[in-house]
Design a protein around this motif. Structure first.
Motif, short mmCIF file in Angstrom:
data_model
loop_
_atom_site.label_atom_id
_atom_site.label_comp_id
_atom_site.label_asym_id
_atom_site.label_seq_id
_atom_site.Cartn_x
_atom_site.Cartn_y
_atom_site.Cartn_z
N MET A 34 0.82 -1.21 0.00
CA MET A 34 0.00 0.00 0.00
C MET A 34 0.86 1.27 0.00
O MET A 34 0.54 2.24 -0.68
CB MET A 34 -0.96 -0.01 1.19
CG MET A 34 -2.07 -1.04 1.03
SD MET A 34 -3.30 -1.00 2.36
CE MET A 34 -2.50 -1.98 3.60
N ARG A 35 1.96 1.24 0.74
CA ARG A 35 2.85 2.41 0.76
C ARG A 35 3.54 2.59 -0.58
O ARG A 35 3.73 3.71 -1.05
CB ARG A 35 3.86 2.28 1.88
CG ARG A 35 3.27 2.62 3.23
CD ARG A 35 4.27 2.50 4.33
NE ARG A 35 3.76 3.08 5.57
CZ ARG A 35 4.24 2.80 6.77
NH1 ARG A 35 5.24 1.95 6.90
NH2 ARG A 35 3.74 3.38 7.83
N THR A 36 3.94 1.49 -1.21
CA THR A 36 4.58 1.57 -2.52
C THR A 36 3.60 2.14 -3.55
O THR A 36 3.98 3.01 -4.35
CB THR A 36 5.08 0.18 -2.97
OG1 THR A 36 6.01 -0.30 -1.99
CG2 THR A 36 5.75 0.25 -4.32
N MET A 40 4.03 5.66 -5.63
CA MET A 40 3.97 5.67 -7.09
C MET A 40 2.84 6.55 -7.60
O MET A 40 2.70 6.74 -8.80
CB MET A 40 3.81 4.24 -7.61
CG MET A 40 5.03 3.38 -7.38
SD MET A 40 4.77 1.65 -7.81
CE MET A 40 4.50 1.77 -9.57
N GLY A 41 2.00 7.02 -6.70
CA GLY A 41 0.89 7.87 -7.09
C GLY A 41 -0.34 7.11 -7.54
O GLY A 41 -1.27 7.69 -8.10
N LEU A 42 -0.37 5.81 -7.29
CA LEU A 42 -1.52 5.00 -7.71
C LEU A 42 -2.70 5.14 -6.76
O LEU A 42 -3.84 4.94 -7.17
CB LEU A 42 -1.10 3.53 -7.82
CG LEU A 42 0.03 3.24 -8.81
CD1 LEU A 42 0.45 1.78 -8.72
CD2 LEU A 42 -0.40 3.59 -10.22
#
Length: 104
Positions: A34-36, A40-42
């Motif tokens: 979730m942090r990644t 990434m702006g997803l």
């Protein structure tokens, strides 16, 4: 050890310790994903999330060390010391999954 034979229950219930570690591992992977995605702006993410990620690790490590030392100081068995050390990490991973999975 009774009569020279090892006591299978002297270590407590190793399944409970294994279960605690498994939950931490599972929730940690969820938090990382979730942090990644947030970085990434997803998905929307709080601006302070990367800093929080670093600070909470140091806080959890110091809490875990203190909890383990307290349990060991009370003369607890090794599995109880380990469980005490894991508790701060479990509390954080559980809270992070809950917080990061909320709909914004």
């Amino acid at each position: 050890m009774a009569n020279g034979k090892p006591d299978p229950f002297a270590m407590g219930n190793p399944f409970l310790l294994w279960q605690q570690m498994t939950r931490i591992a599972w929730e940690s992977q969820m938090v990382i994903a979730m942090r990644t995605a947030g970085m990434m702006g997803l998905v929307p993410q709080d601006v302070g999330e990367p800093a929080r990620m670093v600070v909470e690790k140091a806080d959890a490590a110091s809490e875990a060390m203190l909890a383990a030392l307290r349990a060991a100081g009370r003369g607890e068995r090794a599995d109880k010391v380990m469980a005490a050390a894991l508790r701060p990490y479990r509390r954080r991973t559980k809270a992070n999954v809950k917080r990061l999975s909320r709909k914004s």
